[in-house]
Design an enzyme around this catalytic site. Structure first.
Site, mmCIF file in Angstrom:
data_model
loop_
_atom_site.group_PDB
_atom_site.id
_atom_site.type_symbol
_atom_site.label_atom_id
_atom_site.label_comp_id
_atom_site.label_asym_id
_atom_site.label_seq_id
_atom_site.Cartn_x
_atom_site.Cartn_y
_atom_site.Cartn_z
ATOM 1 N N HIS A 14 0.709 -1.405 -0.167
ATOM 2 C CA HIS A 14 0.005 0.009 0.073
ATOM 3 C C HIS A 14 0.814 1.212 -0.034
ATOM 4 O O HIS A 14 1.156 1.712 0.955
ATOM 5 C CB HIS A 14 -0.905 -0.297 1.165
ATOM 6 N N HIS A 16 1.274 4.976 -2.570
ATOM 7 C CA HIS A 16 0.734 5.835 -3.360
ATOM 8 C C HIS A 16 1.881 6.460 -4.026
ATOM 9 O O HIS A 16 2.684 7.277 -3.310
ATOM 10 C CB HIS A 16 -0.367 7.020 -3.011
ATOM 11 N N HIS A 194 -9.474 1.107 -0.866
ATOM 12 C CA HIS A 194 -9.433 1.618 0.540
ATOM 13 C C HIS A 194 -10.762 1.595 0.938
ATOM 14 O O HIS A 194 -11.851 2.011 0.416
ATOM 15 C CB HIS A 194 -9.000 3.124 0.263
ATOM 16 N N GLU A 197 -11.062 3.383 6.319
ATOM 17 C CA GLU A 197 -9.918 4.404 6.865
ATOM 18 C C GLU A 197 -10.527 5.499 7.670
ATOM 19 O O GLU A 197 -10.603 5.483 8.793
ATOM 20 C CB GLU A 197 -9.126 4.931 5.652
ATOM 21 N N ASP A 275 1.915 3.965 2.887
ATOM 22 C CA ASP A 275 0.826 4.842 2.410
ATOM 23 C C ASP A 275 1.513 6.207 1.560
ATOM 24 O O ASP A 275 1.396 5.912 0.336
ATOM 25 C CB ASP A 275 -0.244 5.408 3.413
ATOM 26 N N ASP A 276 1.780 6.980 2.347
ATOM 27 C CA ASP A 276 2.220 8.398 1.582
ATOM 28 C C ASP A 276 3.605 8.844 2.434
ATOM 29 O O ASP A 276 3.457 9.793 2.927
ATOM 30 C CB ASP A 276 1.176 9.364 1.621
HETATM 31 N N1 HPA Z 1 -6.386 7.675 1.576
HETATM 32 C C1 HPA Z 1 -7.013 7.650 0.437
HETATM 33 N N2 HPA Z 1 -6.659 8.105 -0.519
HETATM 34 C C2 HPA Z 1 -5.350 8.413 -0.586
HETATM 35 C C3 HPA Z 1 -4.546 8.326 0.393
HETATM 36 C C4 HPA Z 1 -4.983 7.853 1.657
HETATM 37 O O1 HPA Z 1 -4.351 7.595 2.728
HETATM 38 N N3 HPA Z 1 -3.209 8.575 -0.031
HETATM 39 C C5 HPA Z 1 -3.426 9.043 -1.300
HETATM 40 N N4 HPA Z 1 -4.731 9.079 -1.775
HETATM 41 ZN ZN ZN Z 2 -3.810 4.759 0.788
#
Ligand code: HPA
Ligand code: ZN
Length: 330
Positions: A14, A16, A194, A197, A275-276
């Site tokens: 996971h 991006h 997703h 979250e 994630d990011d």
């Molecule tokens: N959540 C949802 N969309 C996203 C995320 C995230 O953490 N990061 C990049 N797009």
């Molecule tokens: Zn994500």
């Protein structure tokens, strides 16, 4: 512990790729492409990264990626991440990318695909790092546009390991995308989404039942529905949990409050991911290490988590066998 965690063969499910854009590269690409950003220095960029929720992050995430204009930019972005990941013992990266976020700025899918493909081949050849590609639909845009993007991607269907669903979750339930995910299913493209979250447990159920996904990105809010937890346990559905992301987006106040230990106690198929990483305070080792500090987890727990990710990767069995061997020796 840091040495052990760096040694551990880590599979990242996971990530991006646009969220791996570090401030240094963001500023360099802004300069190269003549893009004006509201930041003059790396410190100013970091100063802006104080998020109150998912949307406040997404606003900066979409702004940051405005510096990505050419195939070379996408190549440089991905290669910079692959090198960092490789240096910290990541053996495989499954990267989401957001074509709509580029299409709306006038950047063709072909530009994105050319740059990412070049970087993927280079990572395999030069680093021995394998990668997978997940084309994500932006759930806060309409389903017709997502379908249009999937059709636009026809020349690349063969290169997609999965399609995904990301961006602002609240008010954008999985059911909105039933048709586009059904089209992907008929094309033989695996599906992930997703869910849970920021959105409720019902969105996890919707992703499983209506989008037929093989794993859930995040999924931490499943604990609000005991029958869903039982099902996720029975089916061993993979959850790609992102600890530092959840803290930075205020899903929990401190990592110590995170439901990760409960998810493990429930016998769920948990994996750890970044994630990011450029926005949330670190890559894979940082996420693992933060969990060690917050929960006191020992090597056995991290072996289990790394093993879960190895088993779930979109990869051929010979690679998976090699990682299993490396895991046993770590
Ligand atoms: N959540 C949802 N969309 C996203 C995320 C995230 O953490 N990061 C990049 N797009
Ligand atoms: Zn994500």
């Amino acid at each position: 512990m840091r040495d052990f965690l760096a040694r551990l063969p880590k599979v990242e499910l996971h990530l991006h790729i646009e969220g791996s854009l570090e401030p240094e590269l963001m500023l360099a690409l802004a300069e190269r492409n003549g893009v004006t950003l509201p930041y003059a220095s790396v410190e100013e960029v970091h100063g802006a990264y104080d998020f109150s929720d998912l949307q406040s992050f997404l606003d900066l995430y979409y702004q940051g990626m405005s510096v990505l204009q050419t195939a070379r930019d996408f190549h440089d972005l991905a290669m910079a991440y692959f090198r960092r990941a490789h240096a910290e013992g990541v053996v495989h990266v499954e990267m989401h990318f957001d074509p709509q976020a580029h299409l709306v700025r006038g950047i063709d899918l072909a530009v994105v695909m050319e740059g990412l493909s070049l970087a993927r081949r280079e990572a395999d050849r030069e680093l021995g790092l394998s990668t997978a590609l997940i084309m994500a639909f932006l759930r806060d845009r309409d389903a017709e546009e997502a379908m249009w993007v999937l059709e636009q991607a026809a020349p690349y269907w063969e290169m997609l390991d999965a399609v995904g669903l990301d961006s602002a979750e609240q008010g954008n339930p999985p059911e909105k995308f039933v048709e586009v995910f059904e089209r992907a299913r008929r094309l033989g493209i695996p599906r992930v989404a997703h869910a849970g979250e920021e959105g409720p447990a019902a969105y996890i159920l919707g992703a499983l039942d209506r989008l037929d996904v093989c794993r859930i990105d995040h999924g931490v809010r499943c604990l609000e529905d005991p029958s869903l937890v039982a099902r996720l346990r029975d089916e061993q559905t993979v959850l790609t949990v992102c600890p530092l992301s959840n803290v930075r987006l205020r899903m929990v106040e401190r990592l110590e409050d995170h439901p990760l230990p409960r998810l493990l106690d429930e016998g769920l198929n948990v994996t750890l991911n970044s994630d990011d990483p450029a926005y949330f305070g670190g890559g894979m080792v940082d996420n693992f290490l933060a969990c060690h500090r917050a929960f006191g987890w020992d090597e056995a727990v991290f072996r289990r988590l790394a093993g879960n990710a190895i088993e779930a990767a979109f990869v051929d069995e010979s690679r998976r066998d090699e990682w299993r061997r490396r895991l046993a020796e770590a």
